[in-house]
Design an enzyme around this catalytic site. Structure first.
Site, PDB file in Angstrom:
ATOM      1  N   GLY A 189     -38.078   0.065  23.962  1.00  0.00           N
ATOM      2  CA  GLY A 189     -39.107  -0.050  24.998  1.00  0.00           C
ATOM      3  C   GLY A 189     -39.155  -1.387  25.703  1.00  0.00           C
ATOM      4  O   GLY A 189     -38.217  -2.146  25.731  1.00  0.00           O
ATOM      5  N   CYS A 249     -19.228  -1.280  14.708  1.00  0.00           N
ATOM      6  CA  CYS A 249     -20.579  -0.760  14.472  1.00  0.00           C
ATOM      7  C   CYS A 249     -20.526   0.718  14.116  1.00  0.00           C
ATOM      8  O   CYS A 249     -19.768   1.490  14.712  1.00  0.00           O
ATOM      9  CB  CYS A 249     -21.423  -0.963  15.723  1.00  0.00           C
ATOM     10  SG  CYS A 249     -23.088  -0.276  15.626  1.00  0.00           S
ATOM     11  N   SER A 307     -32.285  -8.068  30.795  1.00  0.00           N
ATOM     12  CA  SER A 307     -31.264  -7.081  31.143  1.00  0.00           C
ATOM     13  C   SER A 307     -30.963  -7.133  32.634  1.00  0.00           C
ATOM     14  O   SER A 307     -31.856  -6.952  33.466  1.00  0.00           O
ATOM     15  CB  SER A 307     -31.736  -5.677  30.758  1.00  0.00           C
ATOM     16  OG  SER A 307     -31.869  -5.557  29.361  1.00  0.00           O
ATOM     17  N   CYS A 346     -24.073  -3.605   6.599  1.00  0.00           N
ATOM     18  CA  CYS A 346     -25.106  -3.468   7.633  1.00  0.00           C
ATOM     19  C   CYS A 346     -26.507  -3.825   7.155  1.00  0.00           C
ATOM     20  O   CYS A 346     -27.476  -3.582   7.874  1.00  0.00           O
ATOM     21  CB  CYS A 346     -25.105  -2.045   8.193  1.00  0.00           C
ATOM     22  SG  CYS A 346     -23.761  -1.726   9.358  1.00  0.00           S
ATOM     23  N   CYS A 404     -34.144   4.134  32.465  1.00  0.00           N
ATOM     24  CA  CYS A 404     -32.703   3.939  32.634  1.00  0.00           C
ATOM     25  C   CYS A 404     -31.974   5.138  32.032  1.00  0.00           C
ATOM     26  O   CYS A 404     -32.234   5.508  30.886  1.00  0.00           O
ATOM     27  CB  CYS A 404     -32.269   2.650  31.954  1.00  0.00           C
ATOM     28  SG  CYS A 404     -33.222   1.196  32.457  1.00  0.00           S
ATOM     29  N   CYS A 437     -13.997  -7.157  12.925  1.00  0.00           N
ATOM     30  CA  CYS A 437     -14.918  -6.052  13.249  1.00  0.00           C
ATOM     31  C   CYS A 437     -15.311  -5.213  12.039  1.00  0.00           C
ATOM     32  O   CYS A 437     -16.322  -4.528  12.084  1.00  0.00           O
ATOM     33  CB  CYS A 437     -14.328  -5.152  14.326  1.00  0.00           C
ATOM     34  SG  CYS A 437     -13.008  -4.062  13.744  1.00  0.00           S
ATOM     35  N   ASP A 476     -31.867  -0.577  14.691  1.00  0.00           N
ATOM     36  CA  ASP A 476     -32.513   0.078  15.829  1.00  0.00           C
ATOM     37  C   ASP A 476     -31.661   1.199  16.415  1.00  0.00           C
ATOM     38  O   ASP A 476     -32.166   2.043  17.155  1.00  0.00           O
ATOM     39  CB  ASP A 476     -32.907  -0.928  16.911  1.00  0.00           C
ATOM     40  CG  ASP A 476     -31.733  -1.674  17.509  1.00  0.00           C
ATOM     41  OD1 ASP A 476     -30.777  -1.963  16.771  1.00  0.00           O
ATOM     42  OD2 ASP A 476     -31.790  -2.001  18.699  1.00  0.00           O
ATOM     43  N   CYS A 482     -41.883   2.374  27.963  1.00  0.00           N
ATOM     44  CA  CYS A 482     -41.240   1.506  28.944  1.00  0.00           C
ATOM     45  C   CYS A 482     -41.674   1.904  30.344  1.00  0.00           C
ATOM     46  O   CYS A 482     -41.989   3.067  30.608  1.00  0.00           O
ATOM     47  CB  CYS A 482     -39.712   1.624  28.813  1.00  0.00           C
ATOM     48  SG  CYS A 482     -38.786   0.422  29.800  1.00  0.00           S
TER      49      CYS A 482
END
Length: 375
Positions: free
Chosen positions: A65, A326, A121, A257, A19, A322, A273, A15
């Site tokens: 990236g 996650c 973003s 998942c 950040c 939910c 990811d 990238c």
């Protein structure tokens, strides 16, 4: 073979930004100096995926990236290969997540021509966005992103805005929302920033569960006043999708998942990811068939861990919204997924606050009635 989509990282974690809160940048330590997807991997991946049974609908998501590091020629190869190997009548979609700083006029024109849907973003006004989102040389990026967005608009590229809600912005829901709305951005995604250190403790830029709940409640109150027919917020849309049609269109809401596959630049394949780890390597597109990868015991165990939630979840009235959240927000280790999500209290507060009104909206949609703001 059930339909599945691909999330592809053609430059791995490479990238042009650094950040502070990026969860993927550490992968640069594990790959070659300048990771790039080879023509061989690209062709085999596209050709083999387009030969699978997807009801003739194929979804390619490109991420990093920063995937625009590859330049226009790479994306022209992608389209040419998709055209070459597409079965008759195929519908192919391409989505691309970008930081927006490397968008050129030629790229924007190309993305418009081939109907790429971009996610850009943007963490809000410049002082919030620039707090964490800096270049490798630690320069601010807000102006660069806005320049890229103007090029996308000039060429009529479809895009939405992705906001990562961090410790600096979590108390600014109303300000961020109005900044985006007044800037003409009608499609928003808000993602909670939750990262853990090596001791499994939240990083300093992460948010707490209660803060996430307060953020969502404030966001919802701003949206429902007068914007429900104008502004699309993915979280609210996803809840309505479930309430009206009984379908889940975001992975964290589901009970399993096994929903997509991640393809790294070298062809390595992983289940998510957030969990690109050696112990969750499912295979490689150069050596393995998609059917074998989808039938991998590692993949199925990972997917089933989603329903291995905390005992308190079993009696929760919001479990269908939910399914324990996650796995990333429970812990970094899927085998310990019975730990409650760090966002649990926030989700409960938000659902308690917003669900009654979302159900009213859902009923109106189901009955074909016009929806008015301040429902």
């Amino acid at each position: 073979m059930d339909p599945f989509s691909l999330l592809i990282k053609p430059v791995s974690a490479d990238c042009n930004l650094r950040c502070d809160y990026c969860f993927y940048i550490d992968h640069l330590e594990k790959v070659e100096k300048k990771p790039r997807m080879s023509d061989k991997v690209l062709e085999i991946m596209i050709a083999s995926y387009l030969q699978t049974n997807q009801n003739n609908r194929f979804s390619f998501g490109w991420q990093g990236g920063e995937p625009t590091l590859l330049g226009l020629k790479f994306w022209e190869k992608v389209i040419n290969l998709q055209k070459q190997y597409a079965p008759k009548g195929a519908v192919i979609s391409n989505g691309l997540q970008t930081n927006g700083t490397l968008i050129t006029g030629d790229l924007a024109k190309f993305f418009a021509e081939y109907k790429f849907l971009l996610g850009v973003s943007l963490d809000g006004p410049s002082y919030l966005h620039n707090y964490y989102r800096k270049t490798i040389g630690q320069k601010s990026t807000h102006d660069l992103v806005m320049r890229g967005i103007e090029l996308l608009r000039e060429h009529s590229v479809e895009f939405n805005i992705l906001v990562l809600v961090n410790n600096e912005s979590v108390k600014k829901a109303s300000e961020i929302y109005h900044y985006l709305r007044d800037g003409g951005f009608n499609y928003h995604q808000y993602i909670p920033c939750v990262e853990f250190d090596k001791y499994n403790n939240p990083e300093s830029f992460s948010i707490k569960g209660e803060e996430w709940g307060d953020f969502l409640c404030d966001l919802f109150d701003q949206w429902i006043k007068e914007d429900i027919n104008q502004i699309s917020i993915r979280l609210f849309d996803s809840i309505l999708e479930y309430l009206v049609y009984g379908r889940y269109n975001v992975c964290y809401m589901g009970i399993n998942c096994c929903q997509y596959l991640v393809v790294e630049y070298d062809g390595s394949i992983y289940p998510c990811d957030f969990f690109v780890r050696e112990d969750l390597l499912l295979g490689n597109i150069l050596e393995d068939k998609w059917e074998d990868i989808l039938n991998s015991p590692i993949y199925h165990k990972f997917g089933q861990n989603k329903s291995n939630w905390h005992d308190n979840c079993r009696s929760c009235s919001f479990i269908n919204l939910c399914h324990g959240d996650c796995q990333k927000y429970r812990t970094r280790i899927p085998q310990n997924s019975q730990i409650s999500s760090v966002l649990c209290k926030g989700w409960k507060n938000f659902f308690t606050h917003a669900l009654p009104r979302l159900k009213i909206i859902g009923d109106k949609i189901r009955n074909g009635n016009k929806i008015a703001s301040s429902t």
